[in-house]
Structures are given as structure tokens and as C-alpha cells.
Write a protein that holds these residues in place. Structure first.
Motif, PDB file in Angstrom:
ATOM      1  N   VAL A   1       0.722  -1.274  -0.195  1.00  0.00           N
ATOM      2  CA  VAL A   1      -0.335   0.155   0.011  1.00  0.00           C
ATOM      3  C   VAL A   1       0.449   0.798  -0.211  1.00  0.00           C
ATOM      4  CG1 VAL A   1      -1.816   1.235   1.095  1.00  0.00           C
ATOM      5  CG2 VAL A   1      -1.828  -1.103   1.169  1.00  0.00           C
ATOM      6  N   LEU A   2       2.011   0.889   0.951  1.00  0.00           N
ATOM      7  CA  LEU A   2       2.622   2.415   0.654  1.00  0.00           C
ATOM      8  C   LEU A   2       3.612   2.531  -0.518  1.00  0.00           C
ATOM      9  CD1 LEU A   2       4.467   1.905   4.936  1.00  0.00           C
ATOM     10  CD2 LEU A   2       2.631   4.148   3.489  1.00  0.00           C
ATOM     11  N   GLU A   3       4.055   1.774  -1.208  1.00  0.00           N
ATOM     12  CA  GLU A   3       4.454   1.656  -2.506  1.00  0.00           C
ATOM     13  C   GLU A   3       3.635   2.370  -3.339  1.00  0.00           C
ATOM     14  OE1 GLU A   3       6.924  -1.899  -3.676  1.00  0.00           O
ATOM     15  OE2 GLU A   3       7.165  -2.593  -2.311  1.00  0.00           O
ATOM     16  N   GLN A   4       2.944   1.740  -3.164  1.00  0.00           N
ATOM     17  CA  GLN A   4       1.327   2.596  -4.542  1.00  0.00           C
ATOM     18  C   GLN A   4       1.019   3.878  -4.357  1.00  0.00           C
ATOM     19  OE1 GLN A   4      -0.018   0.551  -7.070  1.00  0.00           O
ATOM     20  NE2 GLN A   4      -1.345   2.300  -7.422  1.00  0.00           N
TER      21      GLN A   4
ATOM     22  N   ALA B   1      -8.185  -1.802  -1.941  1.00  0.00           N
ATOM     23  CA  ALA B   1      -8.926  -2.975  -2.007  1.00  0.00           C
ATOM     24  C   ALA B   1      -9.116  -4.111  -2.840  1.00  0.00           C
ATOM     25  CB  ALA B   1     -10.546  -2.801  -1.322  1.00  0.00           C
ATOM     26  N   GLN B   2      -9.303  -3.586  -3.966  1.00  0.00           N
ATOM     27  CA  GLN B   2      -9.761  -4.383  -5.517  1.00  0.00           C
ATOM     28  C   GLN B   2      -8.078  -4.215  -5.746  1.00  0.00           C
ATOM     29  OE1 GLN B   2     -11.443  -1.714  -8.339  1.00  0.00           O
ATOM     30  NE2 GLN B   2     -13.679  -2.063  -7.318  1.00  0.00           N
ATOM     31  N   ARG B   3      -7.098  -3.997  -6.044  1.00  0.00           N
ATOM     32  CA  ARG B   3      -5.376  -4.024  -6.094  1.00  0.00           C
ATOM     33  C   ARG B   3      -5.342  -5.080  -5.583  1.00  0.00           C
ATOM     34  NH1 ARG B   3      -2.126  -0.430  -9.488  1.00  0.00           N
ATOM     35  NH2 ARG B   3      -4.290   0.665  -9.292  1.00  0.00           N
ATOM     36  N   PHE B   4      -5.090  -5.201  -4.345  1.00  0.00           N
ATOM     37  CA  PHE B   4      -4.798  -6.037  -3.520  1.00  0.00           C
ATOM     38  C   PHE B   4      -5.470  -7.197  -3.242  1.00  0.00           C
ATOM     39  CE2 PHE B   4      -1.922  -2.403  -2.761  1.00  0.00           C
ATOM     40  CZ  PHE B   4      -0.997  -2.841  -2.493  1.00  0.00           C
ATOM     41  N   HIS B   5      -6.937  -7.487  -3.936  1.00  0.00           N
ATOM     42  CA  HIS B   5      -7.793  -8.591  -4.146  1.00  0.00           C
ATOM     43  C   HIS B   5      -8.229  -8.706  -2.603  1.00  0.00           C
ATOM     44  CE1 HIS B   5      -6.990  -8.462  -8.147  1.00  0.00           C
ATOM     45  NE2 HIS B   5      -5.179  -9.019  -8.133  1.00  0.00           N
ATOM     46  N   MET B   6      -8.620  -7.797  -1.505  1.00  0.00           N
ATOM     47  CA  MET B   6      -9.710  -8.399  -0.579  1.00  0.00           C
ATOM     48  C   MET B   6     -10.041  -7.210   0.226  1.00  0.00           C
ATOM     49  SD  MET B   6      -6.644  -6.375   2.156  1.00  0.00           S
ATOM     50  CE  MET B   6      -5.553  -7.571   2.719  1.00  0.00           C
ATOM     51  N   THR B   7     -10.855  -7.363   0.137  1.00  0.00           N
ATOM     52  CA  THR B   7     -12.689  -6.886   1.515  1.00  0.00           C
ATOM     53  C   THR B   7     -11.807  -5.628   1.536  1.00  0.00           C
ATOM     54  OG1 THR B   7     -12.247  -7.222   3.314  1.00  0.00           O
ATOM     55  CG2 THR B   7     -13.238  -9.335   1.603  1.00  0.00           C
ATOM     56  N   LEU B   8     -12.931  -4.760   1.232  1.00  0.00           N
ATOM     57  CA  LEU B   8     -13.371  -3.439   1.841  1.00  0.00           C
ATOM     58  C   LEU B   8     -12.840  -3.293   3.549  1.00  0.00           C
ATOM     59  CD1 LEU B   8     -12.936  -0.769   0.447  1.00  0.00           C
ATOM     60  CD2 LEU B   8     -15.466  -1.119   1.100  1.00  0.00           C
ATOM     61  N   THR B   9     -13.319  -4.043   3.994  1.00  0.00           N
ATOM     62  CA  THR B   9     -13.404  -4.321   5.566  1.00  0.00           C
ATOM     63  C   THR B   9     -11.398  -4.500   5.898  1.00  0.00           C
ATOM     64  OG1 THR B   9     -15.442  -4.613   5.684  1.00  0.00           O
ATOM     65  CG2 THR B   9     -13.932  -5.591   7.818  1.00  0.00           C
ATOM     66  N   GLY B  10     -10.799  -5.656   5.614  1.00  0.00           N
ATOM     67  CA  GLY B  10     -10.132  -5.701   5.365  1.00  0.00           C
ATOM     68  C   GLY B  10      -8.572  -4.791   4.862  1.00  0.00           C
TER      69      GLY B  10
ATOM     70  N   VAL C   1     -16.275   8.671  -0.148  1.00  0.00           N
ATOM     71  CA  VAL C   1     -15.038   8.034  -0.888  1.00  0.00           C
ATOM     72  C   VAL C   1     -13.750   8.535   0.089  1.00  0.00           C
ATOM     73  CG1 VAL C   1     -13.335   8.170  -2.378  1.00  0.00           C
ATOM     74  CG2 VAL C   1     -15.244   8.074  -3.551  1.00  0.00           C
ATOM     75  N   ARG C   2     -12.934   7.384   0.600  1.00  0.00           N
ATOM     76  CA  ARG C   2     -11.911   7.694   1.961  1.00  0.00           C
ATOM     77  C   ARG C   2     -10.997   7.339   0.904  1.00  0.00           C
ATOM     78  NH1 ARG C   2     -11.273   8.989   6.687  1.00  0.00           N
ATOM     79  NH2 ARG C   2     -12.878   8.187   7.382  1.00  0.00           N
ATOM     80  N   THR C   3     -10.531   8.946   0.406  1.00  0.00           N
ATOM     81  CA  THR C   3      -9.018   8.945  -0.653  1.00  0.00           C
ATOM     82  C   THR C   3      -7.710   8.600   0.728  1.00  0.00           C
ATOM     83  OG1 THR C   3     -10.009   9.748  -1.982  1.00  0.00           O
ATOM     84  CG2 THR C   3      -7.682  10.075  -2.285  1.00  0.00           C
ATOM     85  N   CYS C   4      -6.428   8.227  -0.208  1.00  0.00           N
ATOM     86  CA  CYS C   4      -5.303   8.060   1.059  1.00  0.00           C
ATOM     87  C   CYS C   4      -4.489   8.328   0.353  1.00  0.00           C
ATOM     88  CB  CYS C   4      -5.197   6.041   1.138  1.00  0.00           C
ATOM     89  SG  CYS C   4      -6.823   4.765   1.811  1.00  0.00           S
ATOM     90  N   LYS C   5      -2.670   9.093   0.581  1.00  0.00           N
ATOM     91  CA  LYS C   5      -2.194   9.256   0.350  1.00  0.00           C
ATOM     92  C   LYS C   5      -0.959   9.504   2.162  1.00  0.00           C
ATOM     93  CE  LYS C   5      -3.067  14.667   1.253  1.00  0.00           C
ATOM     94  NZ  LYS C   5      -3.701  15.516   1.144  1.00  0.00           N
ATOM     95  N   LEU C   6       0.683   9.404   1.056  1.00  0.00           N
ATOM     96  CA  LEU C   6       1.511   9.079   1.973  1.00  0.00           C
ATOM     97  C   LEU C   6       1.097   9.971   3.156  1.00  0.00           C
ATOM     98  CD1 LEU C   6       4.152   8.193   0.066  1.00  0.00           C
ATOM     99  CD2 LEU C   6       2.768   6.706   1.733  1.00  0.00           C
ATOM    100  N   GLY C   7       1.692   9.793   4.223  1.00  0.00           N
ATOM    101  CA  GLY C   7       1.691  11.171   5.661  1.00  0.00           C
ATOM    102  C   GLY C   7       3.077  11.604   5.099  1.00  0.00           C
ATOM    103  N   LEU C   8       2.931  12.437   6.122  1.00  0.00           N
ATOM    104  CA  LEU C   8       4.197  13.383   5.877  1.00  0.00           C
ATOM    105  C   LEU C   8       5.906  13.429   7.074  1.00  0.00           C
ATOM    106  CD1 LEU C   8       1.916  16.654   6.275  1.00  0.00           C
ATOM    107  CD2 LEU C   8       2.831  15.246   4.220  1.00  0.00           C
ATOM    108  N   ARG C   9       5.057  11.561   8.054  1.00  0.00           N
ATOM    109  CA  ARG C   9       6.227  11.674   8.492  1.00  0.00           C
ATOM    110  C   ARG C   9       7.341  10.971   8.185  1.00  0.00           C
ATOM    111  NH1 ARG C   9       6.086   6.501  11.656  1.00  0.00           N
ATOM    112  NH2 ARG C   9       8.320   7.164  12.908  1.00  0.00           N
TER     113      ARG C   9
END
Length: 120
Positions: free
Chosen positions: A23-26, A38-47, A69-77
Motif C-alpha cells: 500500500v505504501l509503495e502504491q 482493496a481491488q488492487r490487493f484482492h481483498m475486502t473493503l473491511t480488510g 469516498v475515503r482517499t489515502c495518501k502518504l503521511g508527512l512523517r
């Protein structure tokens, strides 16, 4: 010291899973929704939500909800503390392996000397 250890534990626990590292690489390439991940990693939304939550707790990922829609991006840390910890231990083990190499070389020299003296 305890805060430092807790932070290292949280970060390394987050990085210990192959999916979370993926996920971090993505996210290093571009933002993505939890659904897309979830689709890219072939898993459930909950997972995927659980994985993202762990990354978020470690400060490695930031999420933002816009509508449904919940969007993810790399954190600042940054991982400077973790890199410093790894470097400290790398130096320690490098010194130990260097000392071990020296012991093995000395033993090999003694063995060769003993073999030569027995032949004479």
C-alpha cells in the motif's frame, strides 16, 4: 525513551505486513481510495480499512473522506528515527562480524602453521 520505543514498535508493526508495505509503495506513486486499494490487493473493503488504519496510526498514511469516498495518501512523517535505529544496530552487528572475521582468520593462520610444522 518509552515514547521512542512505542513509536518504533508502531512503525515496525505497520511495516511488518507485506500488504501494508505494498500500500505504501502504491501510494508513493499516487493517491488512491480504499476501494481502489482493496481491488488492487484482492481483498475486502473491511480488510483494507484495517490495513490503512494501522498505517494511519503509525503516521505513514493520511486519509480524507470526501462524500462517500475515503482517499489515502502518504503521511508527512519521515522515518528518520527508525533509520537511525537501524543504522545503530547495523553498525553494532557490522563490528561484531568484523571481530568474528578476525577470529576466523587467526584460527585459519594457526591451523596452516600447525599443518606446516607437522609436515617437517
Amino acid at each position: 525513551m518509552v515514547h521512542y520505543q512505542t513509536r518504533l514498535d508502531t512503525t515496525f508493526a505497520a511495516l511488518s505486513d507485506v500488504t501494508r508495505r505494498g500500500v505504501l509503495e502504491q501510494l508513493g506513486g499516487s493517491e488512491a481510495s480504499i476501494t481502489d486499494l482493496a481491488q488492487r490487493f484482492h481483498m475486502t473493503l473491511t480488510g483494507m480499512k484495517k490495513h490503512v488504519s494501522i498505517l494511519e496510526q503509525a503516521g505513514l498514511v493520511i486519509t480524507e473522506k470526501v462524500g462517500r469516498v475515503r482517499t489515502c495518501k502518504l503521511g508527512l512523517r519521515r522515518l528518520e528515527e527508525e533509520a537511525a535505529w537501524i543504522e545503530q544496530h547495523r553498525q553494532l552487528w557490522s563490528a561484531r562480524f568484523d571481530a568474528l572475521d578476525e577470529i576466523v582468520e587467526n584460527l585459519n593462520r594457526k591451523e596452516k602453521a600447525n599443518a606446516r610444522s607437522k609436515r617437517k
